[in-house]
Design an enzyme around this catalytic site. Structure first.
Site, PDB file in Angstrom:
ATOM      1  N   HIS A  56     -13.586  11.641 -18.196  1.00 28.14           N
ATOM      2  CA  HIS A  56     -13.137  11.447 -19.586  1.00 28.14           C
ATOM      3  C   HIS A  56     -11.769  12.076 -19.857  1.00 28.14           C
ATOM      4  O   HIS A  56     -11.432  13.138 -19.336  1.00 28.14           O
ATOM      5  CB  HIS A  56     -14.163  12.043 -20.556  1.00 28.14           C
ATOM      6  CG  HIS A  56     -14.319  13.528 -20.382  1.00 28.14           C
ATOM      7  ND1 HIS A  56     -13.551  14.438 -21.061  1.00 28.14           N
ATOM      8  CD2 HIS A  56     -15.115  14.255 -19.569  1.00 28.14           C
ATOM      9  CE1 HIS A  56     -13.875  15.656 -20.687  1.00 28.14           C
ATOM     10  NE2 HIS A  56     -14.827  15.571 -19.774  1.00 28.14           N
ATOM     11  N   HIS A  98      -0.883   6.621  -6.976  1.00 29.38           N
ATOM     12  CA  HIS A  98      -1.954   6.120  -6.113  1.00 29.38           C
ATOM     13  C   HIS A  98      -3.025   7.201  -6.056  1.00 29.38           C
ATOM     14  O   HIS A  98      -2.785   8.286  -5.526  1.00 29.38           O
ATOM     15  CB  HIS A  98      -1.417   5.817  -4.709  1.00 29.38           C
ATOM     16  CG  HIS A  98      -2.474   5.284  -3.787  1.00 29.38           C
ATOM     17  ND1 HIS A  98      -2.254   5.083  -2.450  1.00 29.38           N
ATOM     18  CD2 HIS A  98      -3.763   4.912  -3.994  1.00 29.38           C
ATOM     19  CE1 HIS A  98      -3.353   4.601  -1.881  1.00 29.38           C
ATOM     20  NE2 HIS A  98      -4.287   4.500  -2.803  1.00 29.38           N
ATOM     21  N   GLY A 128       0.845  -1.190   0.000  1.00 27.82           N
ATOM     22  CA  GLY A 128       0.000   0.000   0.000  1.00 27.82           C
ATOM     23  C   GLY A 128       0.876   1.233   0.000  1.00 27.82           C
ATOM     24  O   GLY A 128       2.105   1.138   0.075  1.00 27.82           O
TER      25      GLY A 128
HETATM   26  C1  LIG Z   1      -0.288  15.672   3.808  1.00 29.46           C
HETATM   27  C2  LIG Z   1       0.057  14.573   4.791  1.00 29.46           C
HETATM   28  C3  LIG Z   1       0.995  13.567   4.110  1.00 29.46           C
HETATM   29  C4  LIG Z   1       0.711  15.108   6.052  1.00 29.46           C
HETATM   30  O1  LIG Z   1       1.722  16.046   5.767  1.00 29.46           O
HETATM   31  P1  LIG Z   1       2.613  16.671   6.943  1.00 29.46           P
HETATM   32  O2  LIG Z   1       3.309  17.871   6.390  1.00 29.46           O
HETATM   33  O3  LIG Z   1       3.446  15.589   7.521  1.00 29.46           O
HETATM   34  O4  LIG Z   1       1.522  17.184   7.899  1.00 29.46           O
HETATM   35  P2  LIG Z   1       1.418  17.052   9.487  1.00 29.46           P
HETATM   36  O5  LIG Z   1       0.634  15.828   9.807  1.00 29.46           O
HETATM   37  O6  LIG Z   1       2.754  17.254  10.145  1.00 29.46           O
HETATM   38  O7  LIG Z   1       0.545  18.350   9.781  1.00 29.46           O
HETATM   39  C5  LIG Z   1       1.058  19.660   9.607  1.00 29.46           C
HETATM   40  C6  LIG Z   1      -0.111  20.613   9.518  1.00 29.46           C
HETATM   41  O8  LIG Z   1      -0.743  20.461   8.250  1.00 29.46           O
HETATM   42  C7  LIG Z   1      -2.113  20.129   8.443  1.00 29.46           C
HETATM   43  N1  LIG Z   1      -2.476  19.126   7.412  1.00 29.46           N
HETATM   44  C8  LIG Z   1      -1.912  17.926   7.208  1.00 29.46           C
HETATM   45  N2  LIG Z   1      -2.514  17.306   6.179  1.00 29.46           N
HETATM   46  C9  LIG Z   1      -3.465  18.127   5.748  1.00 29.46           C
HETATM   47  C10 LIG Z   1      -4.420  18.021   4.717  1.00 29.46           C
HETATM   48  N3  LIG Z   1      -4.506  16.936   3.944  1.00 29.46           N
HETATM   49  N4  LIG Z   1      -5.250  19.079   4.521  1.00 29.46           N
HETATM   50  C11 LIG Z   1      -5.171  20.193   5.308  1.00 29.46           C
HETATM   51  N5  LIG Z   1      -4.283  20.333   6.304  1.00 29.46           N
HETATM   52  C12 LIG Z   1      -3.444  19.320   6.522  1.00 29.46           C
HETATM   53  C13 LIG Z   1      -2.208  19.543   9.848  1.00 29.46           C
HETATM   54  O9  LIG Z   1      -3.504  19.685  10.348  1.00 29.46           O
HETATM   55  C14 LIG Z   1      -1.194  20.360  10.563  1.00 29.46           C
HETATM   56  O10 LIG Z   1      -1.739  21.607  10.882  1.00 29.46           O
HETATM   57  P3  LIG Z   1      -1.368  22.343  12.275  1.00 29.46           P
HETATM   58  O11 LIG Z   1       0.136  22.543  12.227  1.00 29.46           O
HETATM   59  O12 LIG Z   1      -2.148  23.632  12.203  1.00 29.46           O
HETATM   60  O13 LIG Z   1      -1.791  21.419  13.350  1.00 29.46           O
HETATM   61  C15 LIG Z   1      -1.207  13.841   5.295  1.00 29.46           C
HETATM   62  O14 LIG Z   1      -1.972  14.671   6.154  1.00 29.46           O
HETATM   63  C16 LIG Z   1      -2.104  13.377   4.181  1.00 29.46           C
HETATM   64  O15 LIG Z   1      -3.031  14.056   3.752  1.00 29.46           O
HETATM   65  N6  LIG Z   1      -1.795  12.151   3.682  1.00 29.46           N
HETATM   66  C17 LIG Z   1      -2.544  11.474   2.649  1.00 29.46           C
HETATM   67  C18 LIG Z   1      -3.364  10.339   3.254  1.00 29.46           C
HETATM   68  C19 LIG Z   1      -3.944   9.437   2.203  1.00 29.46           C
HETATM   69  O16 LIG Z   1      -4.216   9.824   1.089  1.00 29.46           O
HETATM   70  N7  LIG Z   1      -4.120   8.171   2.545  1.00 29.46           N
HETATM   71  C20 LIG Z   1      -4.585   7.168   1.601  1.00 29.46           C
HETATM   72  C21 LIG Z   1      -4.705   5.848   2.288  1.00 29.46           C
HETATM   73  S1  LIG Z   1      -5.340   4.623   1.214  1.00 29.46           S
END
Ligand SMILES: CC(C)(COP(=O)(O)OP(=O)(O)OC[C@H]1O[C@@H](n2cnc3c(N)ncnc32)[C@H](O)[C@@H]1OP(=O)(O)O)[C@@H](O)C(=O)NCCC(=O)NCCS
Length: 210
Positions: free
Chosen positions: A138, A147, A68
């Protein structure tokens, strides 16, 4: 449909979703590979580490890339490239509930999960996952090793570059280009094109440091 037996690479949550489809389609599963033996909830046999695959003739089996990815697609891409270079073929797996236009082109090892809709003239390249309930409209073109996580909506004519992760529930408007190796955070609304190697999230999505 190909009826060669399959070996599954990986044993996590994504593997379970794939095994569910394979069993539905009555595919023979030889076993799974992983660094260590772990409980497999479908009682699929543990074969050993990935190198065990090399004991099998590439003409006699197919592989299923069940690694994954929650944000970084590189490990999946490496596995695909390593075993392709050794002559193996990856199964293209499509859940029976997916609705896919006859005009759609799917590459090798593409995985299309339950409830996906893929509209005319879209192209999904090798080793890409189109995850549960995603809608690809489309003329979209999704490159290799991407992914597209569950519940995404890609409007018509969207281009996604190689190795890009589109996070769960993201929406992308028409004709936008998202570059290669981009990480789009979950729940984003992408209104403008994005260059390569970026990390973006939010509504509307904005670039954040990687
Ligand atoms: C973007 C991501 C990778 C995290 O990135 P990161 O820079 O490590 O983010 P952090 O978890 O350290 O969070 C940092 C800040 O960004 C915010 N943030 C993180 N992801 C966010 C998102 N998708 N949208 C909006 N804000 C987000 C957090 O709330 C945090 O805010 P704060 O500092 O005010 O508390 C993760 O949140 C994400 O969206 N991953 C994708 C998950 C996914 O698609 N999974 C599929 C499974 S099948």
């Amino acid at each position: 449909m190909c009826s060669k037996p399959v070996i599954i690479i990986g044993n996590g949550g994504h593997a379970r979703v794939l095994i569910d489809i394979l069993l539905m389609q009555k595919r023979e599963i030889i076993g799974y590979t992983a660094p260590t033996e772990e409980n497999n909830r479908y009682n699929v046999t543990y074969l050993g580490k990935d190198e065990e695959i090399l004991k099998y003739d590439p003409q006699e089996i197919e592989l299923v890339n069940a690694l994954g990815s929650v944000s970084d697609t590189r490990h999946r891409a490496n596995i695909f490239n390593i075993f392709k270079s050794k002559g193996y073929t990856f199964s293209t797996i499509i859940h029976p509930s997916a609705i896919i236009s006859d005009t759609v082109i799917l590459g090798e090892g593409v995985q299309v999960m339950a409830g996906v809709v893929i509209q005319p003239f879209a192209k999904i390249d090798d080793n890409t996952i189109v995850n549960t309930s995603t809608s690809i409209d489309h003329d979209c073109c999704i490159s290799k090793h991407c992914h597209i996580a569950p519940g995404c909506v890609l409007s018509g004519g969207v281009f996604v570059g190689e190795g890009t992760h589109i996070g769960t529930g993201t929406k992308i408007i028409q004709n936008v280009t998202v570059g290669k190796n981009v990480l789009v955070g979950a729940g984003s609304l992408v209104l403008r094109s994005v260059g390569d190697n970026k990390k973006i999230y939010g509504s509307p999505a904005k670039e954040v440091s990687k």
